[in-house]
Scaffold this motif. Sequence first.
Motif, PDB file in Angstrom:
ATOM      1  N   ARG A  12       0.839  -1.197   0.000  1.00 46.33           N
ATOM      2  CA  ARG A  12       0.000   0.000   0.000  1.00 46.33           C
ATOM      3  C   ARG A  12       0.874   1.248   0.000  1.00 46.33           C
ATOM      4  O   ARG A  12       2.045   1.206   0.355  1.00 46.33           O
ATOM      5  CB  ARG A  12      -0.953   0.001   1.198  1.00 46.33           C
ATOM      6  CG  ARG A  12      -0.353   0.338   2.511  1.00 46.33           C
ATOM      7  CD  ARG A  12      -0.944   1.588   3.190  1.00 46.33           C
ATOM      8  NE  ARG A  12      -2.351   1.550   3.500  1.00 46.33           N
ATOM      9  CZ  ARG A  12      -3.218   2.414   3.003  1.00 46.33           C
ATOM     10  NH1 ARG A  12      -2.827   3.336   2.148  1.00 46.33           N
ATOM     11  NH2 ARG A  12      -4.463   2.369   3.386  1.00 46.33           N
ATOM     12  N   ALA A  13       0.295   2.349  -0.444  1.00 40.67           N
ATOM     13  CA  ALA A  13       1.013   3.620  -0.462  1.00 40.67           C
ATOM     14  C   ALA A  13       0.680   4.389   0.814  1.00 40.67           C
ATOM     15  O   ALA A  13      -0.439   4.333   1.301  1.00 40.67           O
ATOM     16  CB  ALA A  13       0.574   4.437  -1.674  1.00 40.67           C
ATOM     17  N   ARG A  14       1.672   5.076   1.324  1.00 37.32           N
ATOM     18  CA  ARG A  14       1.413   5.940   2.483  1.00 37.32           C
ATOM     19  C   ARG A  14       1.416   7.386   2.013  1.00 37.32           C
ATOM     20  O   ARG A  14       2.430   7.919   1.582  1.00 37.32           O
ATOM     21  CB  ARG A  14       2.491   5.744   3.552  1.00 37.32           C
ATOM     22  CG  ARG A  14       2.294   6.727   4.712  1.00 37.32           C
ATOM     23  CD  ARG A  14       3.021   6.344   5.965  1.00 37.32           C
ATOM     24  NE  ARG A  14       4.363   5.849   5.736  1.00 37.32           N
ATOM     25  CZ  ARG A  14       5.027   5.110   6.613  1.00 37.32           C
ATOM     26  NH1 ARG A  14       4.469   4.783   7.752  1.00 37.32           N
ATOM     27  NH2 ARG A  14       6.247   4.702   6.346  1.00 37.32           N
ATOM     28  N   PHE A  15       0.246   8.022   2.066  1.00 39.16           N
ATOM     29  CA  PHE A  15       0.143   9.408   1.602  1.00 39.16           C
ATOM     30  C   PHE A  15      -0.936  10.134   2.393  1.00 39.16           C
ATOM     31  O   PHE A  15      -1.861   9.509   2.907  1.00 39.16           O
ATOM     32  CB  PHE A  15      -0.185   9.450   0.097  1.00 39.16           C
ATOM     33  CG  PHE A  15      -1.541   8.873  -0.241  1.00 39.16           C
ATOM     34  CD1 PHE A  15      -1.760   7.501  -0.217  1.00 39.16           C
ATOM     35  CD2 PHE A  15      -2.603   9.707  -0.564  1.00 39.16           C
ATOM     36  CE1 PHE A  15      -3.014   6.964  -0.519  1.00 39.16           C
ATOM     37  CE2 PHE A  15      -3.855   9.179  -0.874  1.00 39.16           C
ATOM     38  CZ  PHE A  15      -4.049   7.810  -0.850  1.00 39.16           C
ATOM     39  N   SER A  16      -0.790  11.436   2.503  1.00 35.26           N
ATOM     40  CA  SER A  16      -1.768  12.200   3.271  1.00 35.26           C
ATOM     41  C   SER A  16      -2.281  13.406   2.505  1.00 35.26           C
ATOM     42  O   SER A  16      -3.084  14.167   3.012  1.00 35.26           O
ATOM     43  CB  SER A  16      -1.175  12.652   4.602  1.00 35.26           C
ATOM     44  OG  SER A  16      -0.007  13.398   4.376  1.00 35.26           O
TER      45      SER A  16
END
Length: 680
Positions: free
Chosen positions: A154-158
């Motif tokens: 999964r990608a970690r983004f905010s």
Amino acid sequence: MPNSRVNRVLCVAEKPSIAKAVANHLAGGQVNTRNIRGNPYVKNYEFQYNFQTWGACTVTMTSVLGHLLSHDFDARYKGWKSCDPSQLFEASIEDFVEESKQPLADNIQAQARNCQILYIWTDCDREGENIGTEIRSVAVKGNPSLSQPGKTVRARFSNIERAHIVNAARNPIALDEAQSNAVQSRIELDLRIGASFTRNLTLSVQPMLRQHFGNDDQGVISYGSCQFPTLGFVVERYLRVRNFVPETFWTIKVMHEKDRIKVNFRWARNHLFDRMVVVILFERCLTAKTARVTKVQTKPTSKWKPLPLTTVELQKCGSRFLRMDSARVMQVAEQLYQKGWISYPRTETDQFDRDMDLRALVQKQTQGGDWAQFAQGLLNGGFSQPRSGHNNDKAHPPIHPVNFVNPTQLTQDESRVHEFVVRRFLACCSEDARGSKTEISILYGGETFSTTGLTVLERNYLDVYKYDRWTSSQELPRFQEGEVFEPTEALMDEGKTSPPGYLTEPELIALMDANGIGTDATMAEHISKIKERQYVETRARVRGARQDDDDEAASDGEAAAAPEAGRGRGRGRARARARGGRGSAEGRGATNGMQEFIPTTLGVALVEGYENMGFEISLTKPFLRKEMELKMKAICEGRKSKAEVVHETIEQYRDVYIRTQQRLDTLRAAVRKYCFGENA
DNA sequence: GCAAGGTC
């Protein structure tokens, strides 16, 4: 190792907007957009990308629309009279793709076949983690190898700034199974408890009401871990108003006229409930004849600009300033979001990322609208970095305008909500308002009285944020410290405490927020649910501005939460703490014309009925929901397993259920008392 | 005919 080479990656986002934004950032211009069969919103974006981890790949970027799976009881439990409702505590539950989501599942399954990697781009919150595992479970059906370790990431983004997204693409991480499990337990518990209590309540109370009123008007009587506490807040306030006993108080008023200006001094003790004491203190004043100025102090003061806009705050402001209920505000905000004018409207975040280009967003608002000049002023040196609140959901930025739109293109409601979002954003990027405050205190017969004056020196953000009021008071005459004068007028006055008002929507939302009832996306739904169930009604507030001072609930956030929900048991979630420290625009007069919530007789009967059963844990108070929140956290942190939490919670509710059955007459008595007007 | 949570 066979097939270890990666040349095709399937990316799946939680919603189409993220898929589109991410695809555009990664592809750098070369994107093929394809429709999928059976759903107009979801698209597949195809492009080439050179991943740091796997090298050059062909990528398909697609999305779901929130949760992909639904959960319901086996067919044999579907009929309301198919089993005793308590059997729903252990009845088997099916996980399945609902009809409307089938095209999305088919798409993912088909795309997964040719891919070596499944890259999840759902929101980085608990629900997003769970949606990620749902996507994986569907993809694995098309390509079982994706269940192997390291094949689903999964990608970690905010946020969806380009640099941030590119960085996320370079650094895949694993799905957080613990967070997903926490959500699974929440889903299972809400379903089992909600369905069993709702069926039981409906089957035992609905016939009474239908028989008594001789019609079939009474619909479902539901229980839910969010709707019941929401009802509880409304009833609690209603009873506080109804049971209010006014108290007489006395106060001393002092007025002095100087330089043809009448100055009213406020008694430091405000008021007292013992008349004789006030008489004695008042006589001392009269005996003293003169007053002496003890303090003349002028110091700079400021009114802080608002915090970046969250969903909860948008809903509260909608009721207050735009006279729209929360459900309507969200509906309109959703439209504005889908048309591309504002950012994602469901966010708990009240801080902008440091690396976000806010000036570019301000620039867009210089193109027109009543705020264009103000926006230009910000670019010409007035810009100031927004304040940061304490909340960050790590999934979305605060709500802000993303593009300029000519207001004439919008419907009336859209234009009002849009205007609010823009003005709020520009206010966040401005300087605080500045002023000068003068405080004068006098000593008169041993008693202290004081008065304050305000001069607004720089309006700054107030010029664009027309919803806040901060105005200079009448100018004070000059007083000198040590100066002695004989007050023009001194008198003793009598007054009465007045009851608090019925709950307004901003107050209700603040209470729900502080107590963790619902999420930013669902609070408005719970409120409309208890209206739909006919537990509560709303009506326009008729009385004038409130004037008593024991009603702190008229202000914001924590203050509103403390008296009803606090009960000395902690003060709600972290996100509630950040807000409302300094009541902003919610002047008392602002509540005029706002909707207020009154419970129906059924609403009161339900709350009273359950309360009178005397359980130590109350279904109508927020503590159970809070406990669930803590248990989910325990699962996330590995302190408890999903099975443990589900088991212990079910046993807890089974106990309540059994005792509800034993004391059903208590509930029926409450219904007879409130709905039929019979004596208990 | 039930819940609450995503999102369109």
